[in-house]
Design a protein around this motif. Structure first.
Motif, PDB file in Angstrom:
ATOM      1  N   VAL A   1      -1.206  24.605  31.834  1.00 10.14           N
ATOM      2  CA  VAL A   1      -0.798  23.412  32.886  1.00 10.14           C
ATOM      3  C   VAL A   1      -1.349  22.359  33.057  1.00 10.14           C
ATOM      4  N   LYS A   2      -2.604  22.239  32.750  1.00  9.93           N
ATOM      5  CA  LYS A   2      -3.374  21.153  32.622  1.00  9.93           C
ATOM      6  C   LYS A   2      -2.646  20.135  31.596  1.00  9.93           C
ATOM      7  N   GLY A   3      -2.590  20.747  30.371  1.00 10.31           N
ATOM      8  CA  GLY A   3      -1.936  19.898  29.126  1.00 10.31           C
ATOM      9  C   GLY A   3      -0.217  19.482  29.528  1.00 10.31           C
ATOM     10  N   MET A   4       0.211  20.354  30.371  1.00 14.18           N
ATOM     11  CA  MET A   4       1.701  20.239  30.462  1.00 14.18           C
ATOM     12  C   MET A   4       1.533  18.690  31.758  1.00 14.18           C
ATOM     13  N   ASN A   5       0.798  18.841  32.482  1.00 10.95           N
ATOM     14  CA  ASN A   5       0.720  18.133  33.536  1.00 10.95           C
ATOM     15  C   ASN A   5       0.602  16.589  32.986  1.00 10.95           C
ATOM     16  N   LYS A   6      -0.479  16.590  32.090  1.00 14.86           N
ATOM     17  CA  LYS A   6      -0.960  15.368  31.388  1.00 14.86           C
ATOM     18  C   LYS A   6       0.152  14.984  30.682  1.00 14.86           C
ATOM     19  N   MET A   7       0.892  15.785  29.963  1.00 12.36           N
ATOM     20  CA  MET A   7       2.227  15.300  29.310  1.00 12.36           C
ATOM     21  C   MET A   7       3.280  14.733  30.212  1.00 12.36           C
ATOM     22  N   ARG A   8       3.518  15.318  31.536  1.00 13.82           N
ATOM     23  CA  ARG A   8       4.464  14.959  32.455  1.00 13.82           C
ATOM     24  C   ARG A   8       4.028  13.565  33.012  1.00 13.82           C
ATOM     25  N   ARG A   9       2.602  13.329  33.392  1.00 12.33           N
ATOM     26  CA  ARG A   9       2.335  11.989  33.789  1.00 12.33           C
ATOM     27  C   ARG A   9       2.423  10.976  32.664  1.00 12.33           C
ATOM     28  N   LYS A  10       2.105  11.377  31.401  1.00  8.94           N
ATOM     29  CA  LYS A  10       2.340  10.481  30.385  1.00  8.94           C
ATOM     30  C   LYS A  10       3.918   9.754  30.303  1.00  8.94           C
ATOM     31  N   ASN A  11       4.746  11.072  30.525  1.00  6.45           N
ATOM     32  CA  ASN A  11       6.094  10.624  30.312  1.00  6.45           C
ATOM     33  C   ASN A  11       6.717   9.703  31.663  1.00  6.45           C
ATOM     34  N   GLU A  12       6.044  10.296  32.782  1.00  4.00           N
ATOM     35  CA  GLU A  12       6.477   9.105  34.039  1.00  4.00           C
ATOM     36  C   GLU A  12       5.678   7.787  33.781  1.00  4.00           C
ATOM     37  N   VAL A  13       4.656   7.529  33.394  1.00  7.99           N
ATOM     38  CA  VAL A  13       4.223   6.239  32.994  1.00  7.99           C
ATOM     39  C   VAL A  13       5.065   5.706  31.897  1.00  7.99           C
ATOM     40  N   GLU A  14       5.536   6.301  30.924  1.00 12.35           N
ATOM     41  CA  GLU A  14       6.470   5.648  30.168  1.00 12.35           C
ATOM     42  C   GLU A  14       7.856   5.143  30.825  1.00 12.35           C
ATOM     43  N   GLU A  15       8.424   6.000  31.802  1.00 13.97           N
ATOM     44  CA  GLU A  15       9.652   5.859  32.433  1.00 13.97           C
ATOM     45  C   GLU A  15       9.307   4.501  33.393  1.00 13.97           C
ATOM     46  N   VAL A  16       8.211   4.603  33.896  1.00 11.44           N
ATOM     47  CA  VAL A  16       7.812   3.503  34.971  1.00 11.44           C
ATOM     48  C   VAL A  16       8.026   2.097  34.203  1.00 11.44           C
ATOM     49  N   VAL A  17       7.330   2.076  32.851  1.00 14.34           N
ATOM     50  CA  VAL A  17       7.180   0.900  32.232  1.00 14.34           C
ATOM     51  C   VAL A  17       8.582   0.451  31.501  1.00 14.34           C
ATOM     52  N   GLU A  18       9.490   1.362  31.268  1.00 15.76           N
ATOM     53  CA  GLU A  18      10.925   1.267  30.966  1.00 15.76           C
ATOM     54  C   GLU A  18      11.658   0.469  31.929  1.00 15.76           C
ATOM     55  N   GLU A  19      11.293   0.754  33.474  1.00 16.53           N
ATOM     56  CA  GLU A  19      11.998   0.505  34.330  1.00 16.53           C
ATOM     57  C   GLU A  19      11.550  -0.995  34.775  1.00 16.53           C
ATOM     58  N   THR A  20      10.686  -1.553  34.415  1.00 20.43           N
ATOM     59  CA  THR A  20      10.036  -2.913  34.804  1.00 20.43           C
ATOM     60  C   THR A  20      10.953  -3.795  34.210  1.00 20.43           C
ATOM     61  N   PRO A  21      11.617  -4.756  35.171  1.00 22.40           N
ATOM     62  CA  PRO A  21      12.613  -5.582  34.662  1.00 22.40           C
ATOM     63  C   PRO A  21      11.863  -6.865  33.644  1.00 22.40           C
ATOM     64  N   SER A  22      12.578  -7.232  32.653  1.00 22.38           N
ATOM     65  CA  SER A  22      12.098  -8.281  31.918  1.00 22.38           C
ATOM     66  C   SER A  22      11.963  -9.562  32.702  1.00 22.38           C
ATOM     67  N   GLU A  23      11.134 -10.494  32.009  1.00 24.79           N
ATOM     68  CA  GLU A  23      10.892 -11.764  32.514  1.00 24.79           C
ATOM     69  C   GLU A  23      12.139 -12.675  32.822  1.00 24.79           C
ATOM     70  N   GLU A  24      13.156 -12.483  31.862  1.00 25.45           N
ATOM     71  CA  GLU A  24      14.484 -13.093  31.894  1.00 25.45           C
ATOM     72  C   GLU A  24      15.310 -12.474  33.279  1.00 25.45           C
ATOM     73  N   VAL A  25      15.163 -11.300  33.510  1.00 23.82           N
ATOM     74  CA  VAL A  25      15.825 -10.738  34.704  1.00 23.82           C
ATOM     75  C   VAL A  25      15.280 -11.318  36.181  1.00 23.82           C
ATOM     76  N   LEU A  26      14.039 -11.336  36.082  1.00 27.19           N
ATOM     77  CA  LEU A  26      13.161 -11.738  37.143  1.00 27.19           C
ATOM     78  C   LEU A  26      13.604 -13.213  37.446  1.00 27.19           C
TER      79      LEU A  26
END
Length: 143
Positions: free
Chosen positions: A107-132
């Protein structure tokens, strides 16, 4: 889709089939855990304790043993003598603790993978400089 991304999708999105697979694997894993305790851990504990340690023969007689019956768990149980078999309980408890630890690590390993996946999603959702920049221009024009 790569195997790793498929595995992440499988691991992070649970459903009934995933649960069924988990139950089947868990049942098979029980045998592995029992063998680990009986064949590896208990001999080490026995060695540290300074001799042969057989938890199965740790019991308290709750009745009288018939004459001629060996004072072992199997013989007394077969003779129908009531026993309080705390040694078997110790073995089951050790099995449970090992299994619980392994599940915790999974479960600890799965949570680590889940957190890593959530961080990747947050990074992808950050608008580009042009959009800003376009948003800023749009806000200034709307004033």
């Amino acid at each position: 889709m790569s195997m790793m991304s498929e595995f992440k999708e499988f691991a992070l999105k649970g459903n009934v089939m995933d649960l069924a697979v988990g139950v089947i694997i868990g049942g098979a894993f029980s045998g592995i855990t029992n063998s680990l305790v009986e064949d590896i851990i208990m001999p080490i504990v026995a060695f540290i304790a300074g001799g042969e340690l057989n938890f199965k023969n740790m019991f308290i007689l709750l009745g009288d043993a018939p004459e001629g019956v060996a004072m072992t768990y199997d013989a007394l149980k077969e003779a129908g003598v009531p026993l309080l078999a705390y040694g078997s309980f110790i073995t089951v408890l050790i099995n449970f603790l090992i299994l619980a630890f392994i599940i915790f690590m999974m479960v600890k390993g799965m949570n680590k993978m889940r957190r890593k996946n959530e961080v990747e999603e947050v990074v992808e959702e950050t608008p580009s400089e042009e959009v800003l920049l376009l948003r800023e221009i749009s806000q200034k024009l709307s004033k």
